[in-house]
Design a protein around this motif. Structure first.
Motif, PDB file in Angstrom:
ATOM      1  N   ALA A  86      45.747  44.298  41.113  1.00 59.47           N
ATOM      2  CA  ALA A  86      45.143  43.896  39.847  1.00 59.47           C
ATOM      3  C   ALA A  86      43.750  44.509  39.756  1.00 59.47           C
ATOM      4  O   ALA A  86      43.111  44.764  40.778  1.00 59.47           O
ATOM      5  CB  ALA A  86      45.054  42.376  39.784  1.00 59.47           C
ATOM      6  N   VAL A  87      43.305  44.758  38.556  1.00 57.25           N
ATOM      7  CA  VAL A  87      41.951  45.285  38.353  1.00 57.25           C
ATOM      8  C   VAL A  87      41.107  44.185  37.734  1.00 57.25           C
ATOM      9  O   VAL A  87      41.467  43.635  36.688  1.00 57.25           O
ATOM     10  CB  VAL A  87      41.970  46.528  37.432  1.00 57.25           C
ATOM     11  CG1 VAL A  87      40.551  47.063  37.233  1.00 57.25           C
ATOM     12  CG2 VAL A  87      42.872  47.607  38.020  1.00 57.25           C
ATOM     13  N   ARG A  88      40.003  43.871  38.412  1.00 60.90           N
ATOM     14  CA  ARG A  88      39.127  42.819  37.913  1.00 60.90           C
ATOM     15  C   ARG A  88      38.625  43.192  36.511  1.00 60.90           C
ATOM     16  O   ARG A  88      38.350  44.359  36.238  1.00 60.90           O
ATOM     17  CB  ARG A  88      37.922  42.703  38.868  1.00 60.90           C
ATOM     18  CG  ARG A  88      37.168  41.397  38.789  1.00 60.90           C
ATOM     19  CD  ARG A  88      35.892  41.464  39.637  1.00 60.90           C
ATOM     20  NE  ARG A  88      36.151  41.571  41.072  1.00 60.90           N
ATOM     21  CZ  ARG A  88      36.582  40.559  41.832  1.00 60.90           C
ATOM     22  NH1 ARG A  88      36.818  39.391  41.320  1.00 60.90           N
ATOM     23  NH2 ARG A  88      36.771  40.740  43.123  1.00 60.90           N
ATOM     24  N   GLN A  89      38.508  42.177  35.670  1.00 62.77           N
ATOM     25  CA  GLN A  89      38.082  42.412  34.300  1.00 62.77           C
ATOM     26  C   GLN A  89      36.721  43.085  34.246  1.00 62.77           C
ATOM     27  O   GLN A  89      35.825  42.768  35.018  1.00 62.77           O
ATOM     28  CB  GLN A  89      38.014  41.071  33.565  1.00 62.77           C
ATOM     29  CG  GLN A  89      38.254  41.226  32.085  1.00 62.77           C
ATOM     30  CD  GLN A  89      38.063  39.913  31.348  1.00 62.77           C
ATOM     31  OE1 GLN A  89      37.939  38.850  31.956  1.00 62.77           O
ATOM     32  NE2 GLN A  89      38.045  39.994  30.037  1.00 62.77           N
ATOM     33  N   ASP A  90      36.588  44.017  33.313  1.00 60.83           N
ATOM     34  CA  ASP A  90      35.324  44.720  33.082  1.00 60.83           C
ATOM     35  C   ASP A  90      34.871  45.529  34.301  1.00 60.83           C
ATOM     36  O   ASP A  90      33.686  45.613  34.604  1.00 60.83           O
ATOM     37  CB  ASP A  90      34.232  43.719  32.662  1.00 60.83           C
ATOM     38  CG  ASP A  90      33.195  44.376  31.754  1.00 60.83           C
ATOM     39  OD1 ASP A  90      33.356  45.575  31.434  1.00 60.83           O
ATOM     40  OD2 ASP A  90      32.207  43.704  31.412  1.00 60.83           O
ATOM     41  N   THR A  91      35.848  46.051  35.050  1.00 63.61           N
ATOM     42  CA  THR A  91      35.508  46.940  36.163  1.00 63.61           C
ATOM     43  C   THR A  91      36.317  48.229  36.047  1.00 63.61           C
ATOM     44  O   THR A  91      37.354  48.265  35.385  1.00 63.61           O
ATOM     45  CB  THR A  91      35.840  46.324  37.541  1.00 63.61           C
ATOM     46  OG1 THR A  91      37.254  46.168  37.664  1.00 63.61           O
ATOM     47  CG2 THR A  91      35.159  44.990  37.765  1.00 63.61           C
ATOM     48  N   VAL A  92      35.814  49.268  36.696  1.00 66.01           N
ATOM     49  CA  VAL A  92      36.586  50.497  36.878  1.00 66.01           C
ATOM     50  C   VAL A  92      36.946  50.570  38.356  1.00 66.01           C
ATOM     51  O   VAL A  92      36.058  50.503  39.218  1.00 66.01           O
ATOM     52  CB  VAL A  92      35.778  51.746  36.459  1.00 66.01           C
ATOM     53  CG1 VAL A  92      36.516  53.022  36.836  1.00 66.01           C
ATOM     54  CG2 VAL A  92      35.488  51.709  34.968  1.00 66.01           C
ATOM     55  N   HIS A  93      38.232  50.644  38.647  1.00 67.71           N
ATOM     56  CA  HIS A  93      38.726  50.699  40.020  1.00 67.71           C
ATOM     57  C   HIS A  93      38.654  52.154  40.491  1.00 67.71           C
ATOM     58  O   HIS A  93      39.041  53.063  39.756  1.00 67.71           O
ATOM     59  CB  HIS A  93      40.171  50.199  40.032  1.00 67.71           C
ATOM     60  CG  HIS A  93      40.687  49.753  41.367  1.00 67.71           C
ATOM     61  ND1 HIS A  93      40.711  50.575  42.467  1.00 67.71           N
ATOM     62  CD2 HIS A  93      41.215  48.561  41.767  1.00 67.71           C
ATOM     63  CE1 HIS A  93      41.232  49.893  43.494  1.00 67.71           C
ATOM     64  NE2 HIS A  93      41.540  48.677  43.096  1.00 67.71           N
ATOM     65  N   ALA A  94      38.182  52.380  41.702  1.00 69.00           N
ATOM     66  CA  ALA A  94      38.084  53.766  42.201  1.00 69.00           C
ATOM     67  C   ALA A  94      39.388  54.227  42.860  1.00 69.00           C
ATOM     68  O   ALA A  94      39.504  55.393  43.228  1.00 69.00           O
ATOM     69  CB  ALA A  94      36.922  53.888  43.187  1.00 69.00           C
ATOM     70  N   TRP A  95      40.355  53.333  43.008  1.00 67.64           N
ATOM     71  CA  TRP A  95      41.692  53.674  43.542  1.00 67.64           C
ATOM     72  C   TRP A  95      41.609  54.430  44.863  1.00 67.64           C
ATOM     73  O   TRP A  95      42.271  55.440  45.047  1.00 67.64           O
ATOM     74  CB  TRP A  95      42.507  54.509  42.541  1.00 67.64           C
ATOM     75  CG  TRP A  95      42.753  53.841  41.232  1.00 67.64           C
ATOM     76  CD1 TRP A  95      42.442  54.347  39.998  1.00 67.64           C
ATOM     77  CD2 TRP A  95      43.395  52.567  40.987  1.00 67.64           C
ATOM     78  NE1 TRP A  95      42.827  53.449  39.005  1.00 67.64           N
ATOM     79  CE2 TRP A  95      43.413  52.365  39.588  1.00 67.64           C
ATOM     80  CE3 TRP A  95      43.940  51.587  41.826  1.00 67.64           C
ATOM     81  CZ2 TRP A  95      43.954  51.208  39.013  1.00 67.64           C
ATOM     82  CZ3 TRP A  95      44.466  50.439  41.252  1.00 67.64           C
ATOM     83  CH2 TRP A  95      44.475  50.270  39.867  1.00 67.64           C
ATOM     84  N   HIS A  96      40.800  53.932  45.800  1.00 69.28           N
ATOM     85  CA  HIS A  96      40.721  54.614  47.102  1.00 69.28           C
ATOM     86  C   HIS A  96      41.991  54.392  47.920  1.00 69.28           C
ATOM     87  O   HIS A  96      42.540  55.311  48.516  1.00 69.28           O
ATOM     88  CB  HIS A  96      39.492  54.144  47.881  1.00 69.28           C
ATOM     89  CG  HIS A  96      39.404  54.759  49.240  1.00 69.28           C
ATOM     90  ND1 HIS A  96      39.263  56.118  49.423  1.00 69.28           N
ATOM     91  CD2 HIS A  96      39.479  54.217  50.478  1.00 69.28           C
ATOM     92  CE1 HIS A  96      39.256  56.381  50.714  1.00 69.28           C
ATOM     93  NE2 HIS A  96      39.379  55.246  51.391  1.00 69.28           N
ATOM     94  N   ILE A  97      42.451  53.138  47.962  1.00 69.51           N
ATOM     95  CA  ILE A  97      43.687  52.796  48.666  1.00 69.51           C
ATOM     96  C   ILE A  97      44.522  51.951  47.709  1.00 69.51           C
ATOM     97  O   ILE A  97      43.980  51.111  46.979  1.00 69.51           O
ATOM     98  CB  ILE A  97      43.381  52.004  49.967  1.00 69.51           C
ATOM     99  CG1 ILE A  97      42.759  52.932  51.018  1.00 69.51           C
ATOM    100  CG2 ILE A  97      44.639  51.331  50.522  1.00 69.51           C
ATOM    101  CD1 ILE A  97      42.313  52.227  52.283  1.00 69.51           C
ATOM    102  N   LEU A  98      45.829  52.173  47.689  1.00 65.11           N
ATOM    103  CA  LEU A  98      46.717  51.359  46.845  1.00 65.11           C
ATOM    104  C   LEU A  98      47.449  50.375  47.746  1.00 65.11           C
ATOM    105  O   LEU A  98      48.183  50.786  48.647  1.00 65.11           O
ATOM    106  CB  LEU A  98      47.730  52.247  46.115  1.00 65.11           C
ATOM    107  CG  LEU A  98      47.159  53.442  45.345  1.00 65.11           C
ATOM    108  CD1 LEU A  98      48.279  54.205  44.631  1.00 65.11           C
ATOM    109  CD2 LEU A  98      46.106  52.982  44.339  1.00 65.11           C
ATOM    110  N   ARG A  99      47.221  49.081  47.511  1.00 63.07           N
ATOM    111  CA  ARG A  99      47.893  48.057  48.319  1.00 63.07           C
ATOM    112  C   ARG A  99      48.936  47.332  47.475  1.00 63.07           C
ATOM    113  O   ARG A  99      48.615  46.803  46.423  1.00 63.07           O
ATOM    114  CB  ARG A  99      46.883  47.046  48.888  1.00 63.07           C
ATOM    115  CG  ARG A  99      47.550  45.970  49.750  1.00 63.07           C
ATOM    116  CD  ARG A  99      46.548  44.961  50.307  1.00 63.07           C
ATOM    117  NE  ARG A  99      45.588  45.573  51.215  1.00 63.07           N
ATOM    118  CZ  ARG A  99      45.823  45.810  52.510  1.00 63.07           C
ATOM    119  NH1 ARG A  99      46.985  45.482  53.041  1.00 63.07           N
ATOM    120  NH2 ARG A  99      44.898  46.370  53.253  1.00 63.07           N
ATOM    121  N   LEU A 100      50.172  47.327  47.952  1.00 64.78           N
ATOM    122  CA  LEU A 100      51.266  46.643  47.261  1.00 64.78           C
ATOM    123  C   LEU A 100      51.666  45.430  48.084  1.00 64.78           C
ATOM    124  O   LEU A 100      51.902  45.547  49.290  1.00 64.78           O
ATOM    125  CB  LEU A 100      52.470  47.580  47.119  1.00 64.78           C
ATOM    126  CG  LEU A 100      52.179  48.934  46.453  1.00 64.78           C
ATOM    127  CD1 LEU A 100      53.381  49.849  46.587  1.00 64.78           C
ATOM    128  CD2 LEU A 100      51.820  48.740  44.990  1.00 64.78           C
TER     129      LEU A 100
END
Ligand SMILES: *Cc1c(COP(=O)(O)O)cnc(C)c1O
Length: 447
Positions: free
Chosen positions: A313-327
């Motif tokens: 999930a991406v926290r509201q009002d943030t830009v995720h840098a997508w360094h690691i993808l955790r499922l």
């Protein structure tokens, strides 16, 4: 030698098996991912990067040089980008974290609250300052430190909070700032995984008293080896870090080096050649980040349609840098009865890797379980722990649950050209999800 019909037939049968796209690769079927490495190398090294490194060889190589050097240019550009008054480049991200704590006066007898899930360096940096890391549990959705767990961990010895923007997701900085100001604590962002992440319109690295980034070669903004960056708005903290990286000396512009040390110092300097490489990477950093955002979100959108897969999930009002993808995986939601989350994770790991998707576990255990912290193998004599009264600490059930039921994708999605390969990874997940009975069988056999 001639082959007889008897020998040829099984071979033919094997080929038919291998050509069947529906059959799982682990049983001899065709892999869902034709070339798992296609378009996924990281870092990408271009001719511009090579030219920048070669050009740097003709400039000042002494890393304490003053004036215009690739190091000072990188510091200027990174501070500008983060919106902080200052940036100090260092030899790696771990020493950057320790220098931040040193600049803030964190030392023996102090405690630093860090998340229970992170890379080991987050836990080691306080120890390098002879302070004790105190581990707080994480949020189950965003994987960053849980503000309520911070509150619960505060003691009279707490000196600082070190939130980690884990995987590129910024921590809950508003809540953390509130706690810090109420208790008079310093905040050091561990932004090693979060170059380019944003929070409420501000850059990661500008959200605490100080921040540390890593330029290690696998991070989103890499150098050709090891490096780090410290950012802060406070000129005195920046000056401490700048002197701290240089034996405690002051390098004065236009003057010969005096070799006088004014404070405790380290040798934590960054090299001009490596700064030149990072500057060249920085030129295309935003373009890379937006291509990555597109391909990662397309990948996660496809996976989110599969029952029992929980995408980050991406926290509201943030830009995720997508360094690691955790499922995260939920056996019940996938309809796998009597299967534990860890068994499902291990079965998926085997099946997906066979299909060519390099899913891996990131952190095999929560930080407090690492031997240095369980055995307290510090500086000898039980230090730094002997300097702080030991207390029973709460466990970290959320970090444990997350590690038990999740797998990560690392590095492969960082390349801005990874889009097609990520689409094949998604197809591999979809294929495996058509064989959930096999997932269940493998999982049950193991638990
Ligand atoms: C990589 C990393 C560090 C350490 O950075 P180095 O440059 O490798 O020393 C610290 N914290 C986190 C969360 C990291 O991922």
């Amino acid at each position: 030698m001639t082959t007889t019909g008897d020998q040829a037939r099984p071979r033919q049968a094997r080929q038919d098996l291998a050509a069947d796209p529906g059959r799982l690769a682990i049983f001899g079927g065709q892999r869902a991912v034709a070339d798992p490495k296609l378009g996924t190398t990281w870092p990408v090294i271009t001719d511009d990067d090579r030219a920048a490194v070669l050009a740097a060889l003709d400039g000042p190589l002494v890393s304490d040089s003053d004036g215009d050097t690739p190091v000072s240019e990188l510091e200027r550009r990174w501070a500008q980008r983060c919106g902080t008054g200052h940036c100090v480049a260092t030899s790696n991200g771990t020493i950057a974290l320790a220098l931040c704590l040193a600049a803030l006066g964190v030392g023996p007898g102090d405690e630093v609250i860090v998340p229970a899930l992170s890379f080991i360096a987050t836990g080691l940096a306080p120890v390098h300052q002879m302070a004790v890391p105190v581990f707080a549990d994480i949020d189950p959705v965003y994987f960053t430190i849980d503000p309520a767990a911070i509150e619960a961990a505060i003691t009279p010895r707490t000196a600082a909070i070190m939130p980690v923007h884990l995987h590129g997701q910024v921590a809950d900085m508003a809540a953390i700032a509130k706690i810090a100001s109420r208790h008079g604590l310093a905040v050091v962002e561990d932004a090693a995984q979060a170059q380019g992440a944003r929070y409420r319109g501000r850059e990661a690295g500008s959200l605490g008293d100080m921040a540390a980034f890593s330029l290690q070669v696998t991070k989103n903004l890499p150098t050709c080896g090891e490096g780090g960056l410290i950012t802060t708005d406070d000129p005195r903290l920046a000056e401490y870090a700048r002197m701290g990286r240089q034996f405690g000396e002051v390098i004065e512009p236009g003057k010969d080096r005096a070799y006088i040390s004014y404070q405790l110092g380290w040798n934590a300097k960054f090299s001009a050649v490596q700064a030149a490489f990072t500057l060249s990477q920085l030129d295309r950093f935003d373009a890379d980040a937006s291509a990555r955002h597109e391909s990662v979100t397309a990948f996660l959108d496809r996976l989110s349609a599969l029952p029992g897969v929980r995408v980050p999930a991406v926290r509201q009002d943030t830009v995720h840098a997508w360094h690691i993808l955790r499922l995260r995986f939920d056996p019940a939601a996938a309809g796998l009865t009597g299967v534990s989350p860890a068994a499902m994770r291990d079965a998926l790991r085997r099946l997906l890797r066979a299909e060519g998707v390099p899913m891996s576990r990131y952190q095999l255990m929560p930080l407090p379980d690492q031997q240095v912290f369980t055995e307290r193998t510090g500086f000898g004599g039980g230090y730094p722990w002997a300097a702080a009264a030991p207390e029973p600490r709460p466990d970290c059930p959320v970090a444990r649950a997350v590690l038990a039921d999740s797998l990560t994708l690392q590095k492969r999605h960082l390349n801005p050209a990874a889009r097609d390969t990520l689409a094949q990874y998604a197809a591999a997940f979809e294929k495996v999800w058509r064989h959930l009975d096999t997932v269940a069988m493998l999982a049950r056999a193991k638990q």
